[in-house]
Motif scaffolding. Structure first.
Motif, PDB file in Angstrom:
ATOM      1  N   UNK A 134       0.837  -1.194   0.000  1.00  0.00           N
ATOM      2  CA  UNK A 134       0.000   0.000   0.000  1.00  0.00           C
ATOM      3  C   UNK A 134       0.875   1.249   0.000  1.00  0.00           C
TER       4      UNK A 134
ATOM      5  N   UNK B 275       0.206   4.230   1.877  1.00  0.00           N
ATOM      6  CA  UNK B 275      -0.327   5.164   2.872  1.00  0.00           C
ATOM      7  C   UNK B 275       0.742   6.149   3.314  1.00  0.00           C
ATOM      8  N   UNK B 276       1.950   5.646   3.545  1.00  0.00           N
ATOM      9  CA  UNK B 276       3.039   6.543   3.911  1.00  0.00           C
ATOM     10  C   UNK B 276       3.304   7.526   2.775  1.00  0.00           C
TER      11      UNK B 276
ATOM     12  N   UNK C  38       0.884  10.409   2.468  1.00  0.00           N
ATOM     13  CA  UNK C  38       1.103  11.441   3.478  1.00  0.00           C
ATOM     14  C   UNK C  38       2.378  12.229   3.196  1.00  0.00           C
ATOM     15  N   UNK C  39       3.431  11.524   2.764  1.00  0.00           N
ATOM     16  CA  UNK C  39       4.685  12.218   2.456  1.00  0.00           C
ATOM     17  C   UNK C  39       4.459  13.260   1.358  1.00  0.00           C
TER      18      UNK C  39
ATOM     19  N   UNK D 108       1.611  14.822   0.745  1.00  0.00           N
ATOM     20  CA  UNK D 108       0.920  15.948   1.402  1.00  0.00           C
ATOM     21  C   UNK D 108       1.916  16.905   2.050  1.00  0.00           C
TER      22      UNK D 108
ATOM     23  N   UNK E 248       4.469   0.883   1.582  1.00  0.00           N
ATOM     24  CA  UNK E 248       4.669   0.908   3.035  1.00  0.00           C
ATOM     25  C   UNK E 248       5.645  -0.173   3.495  1.00  0.00           C
ATOM     26  N   UNK E 249       5.468  -1.403   3.004  1.00  0.00           N
ATOM     27  CA  UNK E 249       6.375  -2.481   3.414  1.00  0.00           C
ATOM     28  C   UNK E 249       7.777  -2.243   2.874  1.00  0.00           C
TER      29      UNK E 249
ATOM     30  N   UNK F 186       9.213   0.620   2.321  1.00  0.00           N
ATOM     31  CA  UNK F 186       9.906   1.661   3.079  1.00  0.00           C
ATOM     32  C   UNK F 186      10.530   1.090   4.352  1.00  0.00           C
TER      33      UNK F 186
END
Lengths: 285, 285
Positions: free
Chosen positions: B72, B74-75, B78-79, B81, B92-93, B95
């Protein structure tokens, strides 16, 4: 009316939200605690600043009181597979903020500049300023030696009695840009606050002998202080002329008189919007 | 039988999987490319090593050929943004691996040690060794100046004609521990390979004038080389005595003879297990 709030973590963040809701946009400045900051997984983390930021922008996890609502732990699950520490919970969205902050700090940008930019990007009407851009770290003295604050609090669940507290870097730390202006110019944060003692209202973080969140009461007790709202008031006495007590602690008003602090009694557990409005009105009045 | 594979990204990772499936556990060593490594969001990323690692441990996203299956963003959302660059996709995994590697590199651990530990934790039977622990970076010369490889490839989608390629750090870089032993001791990776030219089999990354993945053919063309399997073979001629061609390129066998390279014709598009088994058997034979 320009209002400045000096705030820690969960309780301070809720007080900040109470004031933000009560004031016109732009009238509130929050000076945030950075003494609990830490490095974890090599990332620079500012737990109290983040809790304020997430609370003021509607991102906060309402159950935990920290972290982002609905956040997942996919990155964390993989990091643990790879042998990284598992005791500090970091959600996927939360890590994005830490990654961005870490990159920018390493590139030489000040924490206050990064924090202001993040608040602006998330449409936060309140100015959020870290107390200092300098490195400031809290160490807790225990029977097992001195521990970094987050290790003592989170990893060891605040189970070790507190023999002392040391603020590494406190002698060298200078106020971040905007901090002194938010209080009124002076040659130090503490002096600046003491100069305006009559205008300073403190809100008790202890209700009925229990902290809103965290190990405050246990810390007070193990350091030989009264484990109640008055134990905190004695610390704040040189700085604040008034002190907000929850009705549950109304009986402590006489003890405040002895400290030359005016008691303001109003419900202070700030989870509910109506309570937030009430305490904000009382403090502003 | 100890076998060593020198591999780049997607195609090399599939060849590694083919050999891993064909050999007893522990017989395969993969020497991975670090020339495409980069720093992004302040994280140290080794795209080719990761593609090999994810492929050999069953984590690879089968559609993209890179990244973790089902990951996914999700991080990343947001980054973005928060104003971080949006052109390099990081799940995500994924990272988590970059965060752990970055922390350990900053703590002084060698990339080869980190890579071996991650492979061990994920139960990978194959030894994966970066070609070097030293900093090695690929720069692409274009009309707009010299670009870091990932900026040229990903950010600008390999659209700029390649005027030249520079390997920053190549003069100082030394082989990582285990690399020379995997080839046979010598005073440099290239010399070590050339010394064993008769035992070295290269697999064409170009099939029918198209690269399995990436901008290889366009790079060959813009640098004035033949944009086909032979263009690559000319680079590898001093190092490899045999060269695997896809049946689609069987007509190029005569060109290989002129290079004193033996042609091995076998299907090489390695997505399917049966094709992987066939090419592994041909190479090992």
């Amino acid at each position: 009316m320009q209002v400045t709030l000096i705030a820690g973590g969960v309780g301070g963040a809720r007080m900040a939200l109470a004031l933000q809701e009560a004031l016109p946009p732009g009238d509130l400045t929050v000076i945030g605690n950075v003494g609990d900051d830490c490095e974890h997984w090599g990332l620079s983390i500012s737990p109290d600043l983040d809790t304020v930021l997430y609370t003021l922008t509607g991102r906060i996890d309402p159950v935990n009181g920290w972290g982002v609502a609905g956040d997942t732990r996919r990155l964390m699950d993989t990091a643990i597979e790879l042998g990284e520490d598992d005791w500090f919970i970091l959600g996927d969205k939360d890590v994005a903020l830490h990654v961005a902050r870490t990159r920018r700090l390493r590139a030489g940008e000040a924490l206050s500049s990064i924090t202001a930019d993040v608040a602006r990007r998330w449409g936060c009407a309140t100015r959020l300023v870290p107390a200092t851009d300098d490195r400031l770290r809290t160490w807790i003295a225990t029977d097992d030696g001195e521990l970094p604050f987050q290790e003592w609090l989170v990893r060891r669940r605040a189970a070790d009695p507190v023999a002392g507290v040391r603020f590494e870097g406190i002698e060298e730390a200078t106020p971040a840009p905007g901090v002194l202006a938010a209080i009124a110019a002076a040659d130090g944060i503490r002096a600046a606050i003491a100069d305006r003692r009559d205008d300073v209202v403190a809100v008790s973080p202890v209700i009925g002998g229990k902290a809103v969140k965290g190990p405050l009461v246990e810390m007070l007790a193990s350091m030989g202080h009264r484990p109640d709202a008055i134990g905190v008031a004695r610390y704040l006495q040189p700085l604040a002329g008034a002190y907000v007590l929850d009705p549950e602690d109304a009986g402590l008003a006489d003890d405040l008189d002895a400290l030359a602090m005016r008691a303001i009694v109003v419900p202070t557990l700030l989870k509910e919007p109506a309570v937030r409005a009430g305490v904000a009105a009382a403090v502003l009045a």
